[in-house]
Design a protein around this motif. Sequence first.
Motif, mmCIF file in Angstrom:
data_model
loop_
_atom_site.group_PDB
_atom_site.id
_atom_site.type_symbol
_atom_site.label_atom_id
_atom_site.label_comp_id
_atom_site.label_asym_id
_atom_site.label_seq_id
_atom_site.Cartn_x
_atom_site.Cartn_y
_atom_site.Cartn_z
ATOM 1 N N ASP A 1 6.194 149.100 36.042
ATOM 2 C CA ASP A 1 5.215 149.469 36.623
ATOM 3 C C ASP A 1 4.328 150.284 35.761
ATOM 4 O O ASP A 1 3.090 150.524 36.109
ATOM 5 C CB ASP A 1 5.423 150.330 38.062
ATOM 6 C CG ASP A 1 6.407 149.638 38.925
ATOM 7 O OD1 ASP A 1 5.821 148.773 39.511
ATOM 8 O OD2 ASP A 1 7.688 149.577 38.758
ATOM 9 N N LYS B 1 13.742 144.423 40.614
ATOM 10 C CA LYS B 1 13.444 143.777 41.825
ATOM 11 C C LYS B 1 14.228 144.416 43.149
ATOM 12 O O LYS B 1 13.611 144.666 44.072
ATOM 13 C CB LYS B 1 13.808 142.287 41.892
ATOM 14 C CG LYS B 1 12.924 141.371 41.150
ATOM 15 C CD LYS B 1 13.351 139.798 41.395
ATOM 16 C CE LYS B 1 12.216 138.898 40.511
ATOM 17 N NZ LYS B 1 13.006 138.313 39.272
ATOM 18 N N TRP C 1 3.541 156.531 44.325
ATOM 19 C CA TRP C 1 3.614 155.413 43.799
ATOM 20 C C TRP C 1 4.813 155.236 43.012
ATOM 21 O O TRP C 1 5.456 154.366 42.455
ATOM 22 C CB TRP C 1 2.269 154.714 43.077
ATOM 23 C CG TRP C 1 1.599 155.656 42.073
ATOM 24 C CD1 TRP C 1 0.783 156.501 42.143
ATOM 25 C CD2 TRP C 1 2.218 155.482 40.555
ATOM 26 N NE1 TRP C 1 0.537 157.035 40.805
ATOM 27 C CE2 TRP C 1 1.371 156.369 40.101
ATOM 28 C CE3 TRP C 1 3.010 154.623 39.674
ATOM 29 C CZ2 TRP C 1 1.401 156.519 38.606
ATOM 30 C CZ3 TRP C 1 3.259 154.776 38.466
ATOM 31 C CH2 TRP C 1 2.369 155.807 37.854
ATOM 32 N N ASN D 1 8.937 154.722 43.519
ATOM 33 C CA ASN D 1 9.585 153.397 43.466
ATOM 34 C C ASN D 1 9.139 152.573 42.495
ATOM 35 O O ASN D 1 9.340 151.543 42.394
ATOM 36 C CB ASN D 1 9.360 152.687 44.985
ATOM 37 C CG ASN D 1 8.237 152.201 45.040
ATOM 38 O OD1 ASN D 1 7.079 152.475 44.187
ATOM 39 N ND2 ASN D 1 7.997 151.167 45.805
ATOM 40 N N SER D 2 8.713 153.454 41.296
ATOM 41 C CA SER D 2 8.307 152.715 40.046
ATOM 42 C C SER D 2 9.448 152.734 38.976
ATOM 43 O O SER D 2 10.359 153.560 39.098
ATOM 44 C CB SER D 2 7.269 153.299 39.602
ATOM 45 O OG SER D 2 6.194 152.978 40.155
ATOM 46 N N ARG E 1 15.014 147.500 43.555
ATOM 47 C CA ARG E 1 14.480 148.781 43.659
ATOM 48 C C ARG E 1 13.392 148.593 44.679
ATOM 49 O O ARG E 1 12.829 149.146 45.478
ATOM 50 C CB ARG E 1 14.033 149.590 42.771
ATOM 51 C CG ARG E 1 13.320 150.745 42.639
ATOM 52 C CD ARG E 1 13.316 151.544 41.525
ATOM 53 N NE ARG E 1 14.674 152.029 40.979
ATOM 54 C CZ ARG E 1 15.283 153.307 41.445
ATOM 55 N NH1 ARG E 1 14.901 154.001 41.981
ATOM 56 N NH2 ARG E 1 16.378 153.440 40.948
ATOM 57 N N LYS E 2 12.615 147.267 44.291
ATOM 58 C CA LYS E 2 11.226 147.110 45.261
ATOM 59 C C LYS E 2 11.591 146.645 46.384
ATOM 60 O O LYS E 2 10.870 146.814 47.314
ATOM 61 C CB LYS E 2 10.524 146.052 44.152
ATOM 62 C CG LYS E 2 10.056 146.464 42.941
ATOM 63 C CD LYS E 2 8.906 147.464 43.063
ATOM 64 C CE LYS E 2 8.600 147.899 41.490
ATOM 65 N NZ LYS E 2 8.029 149.142 41.621
ATOM 66 N N GLN E 3 12.857 146.035 46.554
ATOM 67 C CA GLN E 3 12.977 145.289 47.979
ATOM 68 C C GLN E 3 13.873 146.219 48.749
ATOM 69 O O GLN E 3 14.163 145.815 50.076
ATOM 70 C CB GLN E 3 13.819 144.121 47.452
ATOM 71 C CG GLN E 3 12.925 142.893 46.899
ATOM 72 C CD GLN E 3 13.623 141.784 46.220
ATOM 73 O OE1 GLN E 3 14.934 142.070 46.095
ATOM 74 N NE2 GLN E 3 13.185 140.824 45.629
#
Length: 539
Positions: free
Chosen positions: A46, A455, A5, A8-9, A457-459
């Motif tokens: 995160d 955002k 986890w 990508n946090s 990085r999450k996408q």
Amino acid sequence: MKKKWWQNSVVYQIYPRSFQDTDGDGIGDLKGIISRLDYLQNLGIDAIWLSPVYQSPNDDNGYDISDYRNIMTEFGSMADMEELIAEGKKRNIRMIMDLVVNHTSDEHPWFVESKKSRDNDYRDYYIWRDAVDGGVPNGLRSTFSGTAWEFDETTGQYFLHLFSKRQPDLNWENEKVRQEVYEMMNFWIDKGVGGFRMDVIDLIGKIPDQEITGNGPKLHDYLQEMNESTFGDKDLMTVGETWGATPEIAKLYSNPERNELSMVFQFEHVGLDQQEGKDKWDLKPLEIPDLKIALSKWQNSLGSEGWNSLFWNNHDLPRIVSRWGSDQEYHEKSAKMFAILLHMMKGTPYIYQGEEIGMTNYPISNISEAEDIETINMYHERMEQGYSEEDILSSINAKGRDNARTPMQWDDTENGGFTTGKPWLHVNPNYKNINVQSELVDPNSIFYTYQKLIKLRKQNEIIVWGDYELLENTADEVFAYIRELGDEKWLIAANISNHENEFNMPSEGGEVVISNYDINIPLVKTIVLRPYEAFAVRL
Ligand code: TEU
């Protein structure tokens, strides 16, 4: 390696003393952090790395712990801490505790006992030595100036302190010390924390009699023992503070097959404006090519044998926008430029409180304005050594830790909304125009650049997993690199200067994903980058 986890946090560091006060004593507290969790959830982070919140006399603002299982009085109660953990979980925000186990406070019961007598049960929890030739046992120095040995009249021996004399070093060669630490860690794991940041963890393998401090022979044995005894079989994040790490050493800490840590903070880029072989206070200008080489080396050295942390700031470092950017004319552009340059790299990014709104250094004109023990000790040592006070204050204003510790600037009311009382440390007077409230109402603010980067990085898997390649033939001050994953390729370019620089695109066309100027950049062969201009392009 199985994906974790924390890969990508994005982690947000809070220095609780300076974050948000709710009881008017001028000192931040846990209830204040709880009150700001919605703000942090909106930013999109995160996890929160909490600088120490344990009981402490605050000789080094909490990095001198007198009770690992109780909360510092000024910060609140254990019930507040449990509420913070629970409220964080509701928002998918984990709490990363600051583990300070190279040393304790001299008020810790272990040390109170240890110094009572030479045959006390706790004597060997610390490092005691006889005088040599009537003086200190050897040449070890404290990071906070002077010798690392303090004489204790009661038992007629010296004890070791690599930091302040009120931070005696623990003796990690003592199995009992290690077991005490692991039990304490499990106490916090049982509370539901998300992991640990490990303070100067590279020092726990020290061999004082050989003047070995960092990277001692048993360091990794201890870390593997710690891993197995505490977090190893849990889905937690651990990050070691390792000032002396090279990429090869970083692999020893963070290679998943070695069962030690998730990642480390390496500091190679942090030392680039420091004169070779001298202290942090002995300044030299940053050469941008050095920065490109250092960060690119780390991007490409770990491979599957480790994981990078990414940071410009923390509670020990000056604010990046003042240090290497422009906190005057190009304040907003340079703050955003550093954010884009770093957050498009491979690794786990760390945002230090206030970085997301472009907070700046705060220069002092008299040492009486300083609070930090490291700064004050250096001032007195260098005054005695004959340095000019002007030069000393200039070093303090460039690199002093108080720069990072001025209270968080929430709005333009008194004390920036940090406290209704007298703040423990001066508030930067620019809070009137640099504050969260003004950032949130401006869609083009630094805050929204950080929110968008998180955002992205999450996408986009390419940011987390893509290969990295530095573009070599650019102007010295242009830092440009490629990220590639499968058939996807992104270009990131940053002009780290207050003047224009030409830049030759590797290919024409593409889609601008983020920019600190306008989004419609003509993606032609040769672009003139504006001062501190930075962008990412999907090629
Ligand atoms: O810092 C380790 C450390 O050596 C830093 O103090 C660094 O040398 C210096 O400040 C560079 O600016 C950790 C904590 O981050 C720091 O806040 C503590 O003071 C120190 O350990 C002792 O616990």
